[in-house]
Motif scaffolding. Structure first.
Motif, PDB file in Angstrom:
ATOM      1  N   GLN A  51       0.933  -1.351   0.064  1.00 10.77           N
ATOM      2  CA  GLN A  51       0.064  -0.117  -0.043  1.00 10.77           C
ATOM      3  C   GLN A  51       0.951   1.192   0.041  1.00 10.77           C
ATOM      4  O   GLN A  51       1.400   1.758   0.972  1.00 10.77           O
ATOM      5  CB  GLN A  51      -0.889   0.092   1.246  1.00 10.77           C
ATOM      6  CG  GLN A  51      -1.816   1.107   0.958  1.00 10.77           C
ATOM      7  CD  GLN A  51      -3.062   1.028   2.081  1.00 10.77           C
ATOM      8  OE1 GLN A  51      -2.936   0.450   3.189  1.00 10.77           O
ATOM      9  NE2 GLN A  51      -4.141   1.592   1.961  1.00 10.77           N
ATOM     10  N   ARG A  65      -5.707   1.351  -1.781  1.00  8.03           N
ATOM     11  CA  ARG A  65      -5.809  -0.045  -2.544  1.00  8.03           C
ATOM     12  C   ARG A  65      -4.265  -0.644  -2.458  1.00  8.03           C
ATOM     13  O   ARG A  65      -3.408   0.312  -1.883  1.00  8.03           O
ATOM     14  CB  ARG A  65      -6.069   0.262  -4.222  1.00  8.03           C
ATOM     15  CG  ARG A  65      -4.950   1.086  -4.784  1.00  8.03           C
ATOM     16  CD  ARG A  65      -5.686   1.581  -6.143  1.00  8.03           C
ATOM     17  NE  ARG A  65      -4.713   2.569  -6.657  1.00  8.03           N
ATOM     18  CZ  ARG A  65      -4.783   3.847  -6.384  1.00  8.03           C
ATOM     19  NH1 ARG A  65      -5.703   4.470  -5.742  1.00  8.03           N
ATOM     20  NH2 ARG A  65      -3.976   4.773  -7.065  1.00  8.03           N
ATOM     21  N   GLN A  67      -1.034  -2.571  -4.635  1.00 12.66           N
ATOM     22  CA  GLN A  67      -0.598  -2.414  -5.929  1.00 12.66           C
ATOM     23  C   GLN A  67       0.521  -3.143  -6.003  1.00 12.66           C
ATOM     24  O   GLN A  67       1.346  -3.399  -4.992  1.00 12.66           O
ATOM     25  CB  GLN A  67      -0.663  -1.013  -6.510  1.00 12.66           C
ATOM     26  CG  GLN A  67       0.470  -0.113  -5.629  1.00 12.66           C
ATOM     27  CD  GLN A  67       0.338   1.322  -6.705  1.00 12.66           C
ATOM     28  OE1 GLN A  67      -0.723   1.478  -7.114  1.00 12.66           O
ATOM     29  NE2 GLN A  67       1.482   1.944  -6.643  1.00 12.66           N
ATOM     30  N   ASN A 114      -3.466  -3.461  -9.423  1.00 13.15           N
ATOM     31  CA  ASN A 114      -4.177  -2.812  -8.607  1.00 13.15           C
ATOM     32  C   ASN A 114      -5.365  -3.836  -7.674  1.00 13.15           C
ATOM     33  O   ASN A 114      -6.079  -4.501  -8.697  1.00 13.15           O
ATOM     34  CB  ASN A 114      -5.078  -1.464  -8.847  1.00 13.15           C
ATOM     35  CG  ASN A 114      -4.168  -0.610  -9.157  1.00 13.15           C
ATOM     36  OD1 ASN A 114      -3.437   0.037  -8.179  1.00 13.15           O
ATOM     37  ND2 ASN A 114      -4.024   0.068 -10.484  1.00 13.15           N
ATOM     38  N   TYR A 116      -8.172  -4.236  -4.920  1.00 19.83           N
ATOM     39  CA  TYR A 116      -9.207  -3.463  -4.220  1.00 19.83           C
ATOM     40  C   TYR A 116      -9.875  -4.478  -3.474  1.00 19.83           C
ATOM     41  O   TYR A 116     -10.523  -5.363  -3.722  1.00 19.83           O
ATOM     42  CB  TYR A 116     -10.335  -2.744  -5.002  1.00 19.83           C
ATOM     43  CG  TYR A 116      -9.517  -2.003  -6.033  1.00 19.83           C
ATOM     44  CD1 TYR A 116      -9.524  -0.587  -5.816  1.00 19.83           C
ATOM     45  CD2 TYR A 116      -9.176  -2.319  -7.012  1.00 19.83           C
ATOM     46  CE1 TYR A 116      -8.965   0.545  -6.832  1.00 19.83           C
ATOM     47  CE2 TYR A 116      -8.727  -1.613  -8.350  1.00 19.83           C
ATOM     48  CZ  TYR A 116      -8.497  -0.171  -8.139  1.00 19.83           C
ATOM     49  OH  TYR A 116      -7.909   0.595  -9.229  1.00 19.83           O
ATOM     50  N   GLN A 121     -12.450   0.633  -1.160  1.00 24.38           N
ATOM     51  CA  GLN A 121     -11.444   1.208  -1.911  1.00 24.38           C
ATOM     52  C   GLN A 121     -11.270   1.461  -3.239  1.00 24.38           C
ATOM     53  O   GLN A 121     -12.390   0.838  -4.161  1.00 24.38           O
ATOM     54  CB  GLN A 121     -10.111  -0.167  -1.739  1.00 24.38           C
ATOM     55  CG  GLN A 121      -9.997  -0.365  -0.546  1.00 24.38           C
ATOM     56  CD  GLN A 121      -8.730  -1.126  -0.217  1.00 24.38           C
ATOM     57  OE1 GLN A 121      -8.429  -2.107  -1.072  1.00 24.38           O
ATOM     58  NE2 GLN A 121      -7.857  -1.095   1.104  1.00 24.38           N
ATOM     59  N   TYR A 122     -10.736   2.410  -3.976  1.00 26.29           N
ATOM     60  CA  TYR A 122     -11.024   3.007  -5.060  1.00 26.29           C
ATOM     61  C   TYR A 122      -9.996   3.633  -5.820  1.00 26.29           C
ATOM     62  O   TYR A 122      -8.753   3.743  -5.309  1.00 26.29           O
ATOM     63  CB  TYR A 122     -11.955   4.188  -4.893  1.00 26.29           C
ATOM     64  CG  TYR A 122     -11.744   5.276  -3.896  1.00 26.29           C
ATOM     65  CD1 TYR A 122     -11.044   6.453  -4.660  1.00 26.29           C
ATOM     66  CD2 TYR A 122     -11.373   5.301  -2.609  1.00 26.29           C
ATOM     67  CE1 TYR A 122     -10.653   7.474  -3.866  1.00 26.29           C
ATOM     68  CE2 TYR A 122     -11.159   6.254  -1.772  1.00 26.29           C
ATOM     69  CZ  TYR A 122     -10.512   7.239  -2.428  1.00 26.29           C
ATOM     70  OH  TYR A 122      -9.985   8.366  -1.597  1.00 26.29           O
TER      71      TYR A 122
END
Length: 207
Positions: A51, A65, A67, A114, A116, A121-122
């Motif tokens: 994160q 999110r 990644q 990504n 979520y 989460q966005y």
């Protein structure tokens, strides 16, 4: 394991969206449903998810999110004050990149994944227009897990579009999309399952 990817883009339904200053193509079932589920589980468990923090208004903030930035060794890029160096290819993701390159006749040598956790989460409004990606990049987006709404808006005209990206779908954004449009993945409070998105790109090696 034999990957159940489609090799002929005429074999199954697709949608074309000819927008002002951009073109989108959506294949709703590019990846077979059972393979999409297996890949989702595999990548959730095996990748080194982080994160990360980015700089906003002069402060470091955690992104909403998780990644992974992955690709060829030279594919570093800078986003919002942070430089990201790629993790080495996961074999399944590299196989997908090679398949996409053949399928779309586009080179891809890096990918942002990504994850979520749920609809809280966005990702906010942005364009994939970092200088490393070149003047008019083609971005190929593969979705796994929960279906989520994907929204686009023109930078200067009153044009908007919303799409439901389902598991196994492939969205190609090209022909000016990153120059003239912004896109986002908004919050959806009713979504309680995880979604994993892979956006494939190309970064040229420096001479």
């Amino acid at each position: 394991m034999t990957r159940q990817l489609h090799s002929d883009n005429q074999q199954y339904p697709l949608q074309h969206f000819s927008l002002p200053d951009a073109h989108l193509t959506l294949w709703s079932n590019w990846l077979a449903s059972d393979e999409a589920l297996r890949l989702m589980q595999q990548l959730q468990q095996q990748l080194m998810w982080t994160q990360d923090s980015i700089v906003m208004f002069g402060k470091a903030v955690k992104i909403p999110r998780y990644q992974v930035w992955m690709g060829d060794a030279h594919c570093s890029y800078r986003y919002s004050g942070t430089t990201f160096s790629p993790q080495a290819w996961h074999p399944a993701v590299q196989a997908m990149a090679q398949q996409l390159s053949r399928f779309l006749n586009q080179p891809f040598n890096c990918v942002l994944l990504n994850l979520y956790a749920d609809g809280q989460q966005y990702m906010g409004w942005h364009a994939d227009n970092e200088p490393e990606l070149g003047h008019d990049p083609a971005i190929a987006s593969v979705s796994l897990g929960a279906s989520r709404r994907f929204e686009l808006k023109h930078r200067s005209a009153a044009w908007q579009l919303a799409l439901d990206l389902t598991p196994g779908s492939l969205l190609l954004m090209s022909n000016g999309c990153q120059q003239h449009w912004l896109h986002r993945l908004p919050k959806q409070s009713k979504v309680d399952a995880a979604r994993l998105n892979l956006t494939f790109r190309y970064i040229a090696a420096k001479a």
